[in-house]
Design a protein around this motif. Structure first.
Motif, PDB file in Angstrom:
ATOM      1  N   MET A   1       0.738  -1.114  -0.119  1.00 46.50           N
ATOM      2  CA  MET A   1      -0.244  -0.179  -0.038  1.00 46.50           C
ATOM      3  C   MET A   1       0.797   1.172  -0.216  1.00 46.50           C
ATOM      4  O   MET A   1       1.899   1.279   0.462  1.00 46.50           O
ATOM      5  CB  MET A   1      -1.020   0.179   1.610  1.00 46.50           C
TER       6      MET A   1
ATOM      7  N   SER B   1      -2.260   3.959  -3.457  1.00 49.54           N
ATOM      8  CA  SER B   1      -2.764   2.907  -4.099  1.00 49.54           C
ATOM      9  C   SER B   1      -1.921   1.557  -3.521  1.00 49.54           C
ATOM     10  O   SER B   1      -1.748   1.498  -2.595  1.00 49.54           O
ATOM     11  CB  SER B   1      -1.605   3.049  -5.939  1.00 49.54           C
ATOM     12  N   VAL B   2      -2.976   0.538  -4.192  1.00 48.78           N
ATOM     13  CA  VAL B   2      -2.728  -0.555  -3.749  1.00 48.78           C
ATOM     14  C   VAL B   2      -1.814  -1.409  -4.790  1.00 48.78           C
ATOM     15  O   VAL B   2      -2.683  -1.688  -5.383  1.00 48.78           O
ATOM     16  CB  VAL B   2      -3.976  -1.030  -3.199  1.00 48.78           C
ATOM     17  N   SER B   3      -0.782  -2.321  -4.446  1.00 52.51           N
ATOM     18  CA  SER B   3      -0.626  -3.644  -5.573  1.00 52.51           C
ATOM     19  C   SER B   3      -0.848  -5.075  -4.698  1.00 52.51           C
ATOM     20  O   SER B   3      -0.659  -5.676  -3.371  1.00 52.51           O
ATOM     21  CB  SER B   3       1.158  -3.141  -6.235  1.00 52.51           C
TER      22      SER B   3
END
Lengths: 75, 430, 165
Positions: B154, B174-176
């Motif tokens: 995150m 953003s989240v990955s």
């Protein structure tokens, strides 16, 4: 626009993540080539990000330049 | 450490909750969230690039994150120093860039970035309007934080870009996430920008605003042990003062000596754009790689653009690598663009900004880099020194060069120029 | 569309909170294998019956694997005299890559080369790095997937436990 369908697909992906039915076809110990820095999108660090600056200031198009993933898949 | 983690998580959830409620987030240093945002979302030269394009710097906030992390590991601690230079079309822009990344504990990595554009400009837009060459400086600072939990990263960050007539602030989140044995990485990002658009000499209280939202989704997929594919989609909406206050468009005016007169640009208040890009990377057995990408762009101003690119990287021995790449870009014009309008105020919206015209651009790039792995310099795990040169060619189909005198109105030669971009970069991982 | 995006974002954050299994207990005999070592001779797992073995799969291109090495060296030095050894199996296709790393970060425990990934497949390696703790009877006891700073504490605990058995 088709763009709107993708969040739906991604949602399906997230739910599928819970299922362990799909066997990874590239094993973690087979990722040596993917982990090579020449397979990275921005091998040159910020210097690559800078080029997007240059284009965005002069072109009308923007977006969809980046990406993650690949790499060694460690952990 | 635990306290820091808890405040980080609650800070993250607080931002997320505020975003869900559509709250306008003003970023003041909150103290709860470690505020060293990373990314470069801001503006470029005031009079050189329209705010339209400066606003797109939001994307760079997300970009800086996405291009530095890999599946399920935080990017290594590093110092990334670069000198950049752009020269062409009557403009010279150069400056330094310093990015520092440091991990805190085992799950958190913070970045700080400082960047300057020193601009001296005598571009066709400036000269055609009768102005003289000017100089300016734009400063951009960013900070960001990445948090790794299992197979998720995150990130959030903040960028501020400042010049004497434009101020841009961007916040991104953003989240990955990795799936399917780390073969698939899904990234979702959102960035919010607040710009203040003014003119030189105008008091800040009179500056106008432009806001933007940027939604980003990306999927990266390992296809074989030698091949990666990626799909990225960006939807961006802007609202507010989107035109460049210094640009003018022209209309036929028999009473003027030149045969035409200038009037202010008038753009719609909103713009929504969608871009979708597909890229492929392939590893060749002799330690080389091939890349190809295509991007399609469309927006509510009637502009459609295509970008194609291809690149090749070759490894020589243990230390040296060379890159070569080619990029081709075409766009068609905005609905309300014209090089010469028939009379004053002939349309609701008016633009003569060449970035909204119909044109094609190509780039040829060459790069060389030298790499040292650990063991040579104490304390340094990896050193990468790169020199990168790109030659850009722009050729406009319906934007005319008004600095060329002695032509009938509307029959001046079409404008074209080339530019050389050079980058010298040193990355030290420690 | 924005609603979908927000929903997806929420889902992703929730999915992120879910933990995956990084350490687990194992049962059953550790499959036997023979691999060539860096010092030239062949090493067979069965020959080490009676010792506690920490079997580690690593690669020169794997960041966390490199991070883990010095910690494994500490554990090896500390517990070797109690009948313990580390077997670090390099899955590098080209052993030269592994050797280059070891020149910069030398270790004293045996390094084995699994260039054809035979042993990785035998042990169902599904993360990099992977560590399997094998007891004195040749049984698999503990599994660790991946490495993050702090895991070495668990390694020490488990090695101490197996040594005392």
């Amino acid at each position: 626009m088709h763009a709107f369908k993708l969040p739906g697909i991604a949602m399906v992906l997230v739910l599928l993540a819970g299922c362990s039915g799909i066997e990874p076809w590239v094993k973690p110990y087979e990722r040596d080539n993917l982990a090579d820095p020449i397979m990275s999108l921005s091998r040159h660090g910020y210097a690559d990000t800078y080029m997007h600056h240059v284009y965005q200031a002069r072109e009308a198009a923007r977006g969809a330049e980046g990406g993650t993933g690949g790499g060694c898949g460690c952990n | 450490m635990v306290v820091a983690a808890i405040s980080l998580v609650t800070g993250t959830l607080r931002l997320y909750w505020a975003w869900l409620n559509g709250t306008r987030l003003r970023v003041y240093s909150s103290g709860r969230v470690c505020s060293h945002p990373a990314g470069g979302a801001a503006t470029k030269q005031a009079r050189i690039a329209s705010p339209v394009f400066r606003q797109t710097y939001t994307l760079l906030a997300l970009l800086a994150f996405t291009t530095t992390s890999f599946a399920a590991t935080l990017a290594p601690d590093a110092v990334d120093i670069m000198h950049h230079r752009y020269e062409g079309g009557g403009m010279e822009i150069d400056g330094p860039s310093v990015l520092v990344r440091k991990s805190i504990g085992t799950q958190v990595s913070v970045t700080g970035h400082y960047y300057i554009d020193s601009i001296s400009a005598a571009s066709v837009d400036v000269i055609a309007l009768g102005s003289s060459e000017y100089t300016e400086e734009r400063t951009e600072i960013s900070g960001g934080i990445d948090y790794l939990h299992e197979k998720t990263i995150m990130s959030m960050g903040y960028t501020n870009s400042s010049e004497n007539d434009y101020e841009a602030n961007t916040l991104y989140f953003s989240v990955s996430q990795d799936f399917f044995g780390d073969l698939t990485t899904l990234t979702l990002g959102y960035a919010r920008g607040w710009d203040d658009v003014g003119q030189r000499g105008q008091p800040e209280s009179e500056w106008e605003e432009a806001d933007r939202h940027n939604y980003k989704i990306g999927v990266s997929q390992v296809i074989t042990r030698n091949m990666l594919m990626g799909l990225d989609i960006d939807v961006i909406t802007d609202e507010g003062k989107l035109e460049n206050p210094y640009r003018r468009n022209r209309y036929v005016d028999a009473s003027a000596t030149a045969g035409y007169s200038f009037q202010n640009e008038l753009y719609p208040d909103t713009r929504t754009s969608t871009a979708a890009a597909l890229r492929v990377m392939y590893y060749l057995p002799y330690r080389a790689s091939l890349k190809a990408d295509y991007r399609f762009f469309r927006d509510t101003w009637g502009i459609q653009a295509h970008t194609v690119g291809a690149g090749y990287t070759h490894t020589f021995g243990d230390h040296w690598k060379a890159d070569i790449h080619y990029r081709y870009y075409t766009q068609d014009q905005a609905d309300f663009y014209a090089d010469l309008f028939p009379f004053q105020n002939s349309q609701t919206h008016l633009a003569r900004d060449k970035e909204l015209s119909q044109y094609a651009g190509s780039t040829v790039g060459l790069g060389a880099s030298y790499e040292l792995k650990q063991g040579v310099i104490p304390g340094i795990d990896r050193l990468l020194f790169s020199v990168l040169l790109d030659r850009l060619d722009f050729s406009y189909d319906n934007f005319r060069d008004l600095t060329q005198t002695g032509h009938a109105v509307g029959e001046e030669p079409l404008y074209a120029f080339d530019a050389l971009v050079s980058r010298i970069s040193l990355i030290l991982e420690y | 569309m924005i609603k979908q995006f927000k929903g997806l974002f929420a889902l992703l954050v929730i999915a992120a909170m879910a933990t995956s299994v990084q350490a687990e207990n194992l049962e059953g005999p550790a499959p036997d294998f023979t691999l060539k070592s860096k010092s030239g001779e062949n090493v067979r797992l069965e020959d080490l019956r009676g010792q506690v073995v920490m079997l580690n799969f690593w690669a020169s291109w794997c960041g966390p694997c490199r991070q883990e090495m010095p910690h494994m060296e500490d554990i090896f030095k500390k517990y070797e005299k109690f009948g313990f050894t580390v077997l670090a199996v390099s899955v590098d296709e080209n052993p030269e890559d592994a050797n280059r790393f070891l020149d910069a970060v030398p270790v004293s425990f045996p390094i084995l080369y699994d260039t054809e990934s035979r042993v990785s497949q035998l042990y169902d390696v599904d993360a990099m790095p992977t560590t399997v703790m094998i007891d004195r009877d040749g049984n698999k006891r503990f599994l660790h997937r991946g490495y993050k700073p702090g895991y070495e504490k668990d390694y020490k605990k488990q090695v101490k436990k197996l040594i005392r058995e």
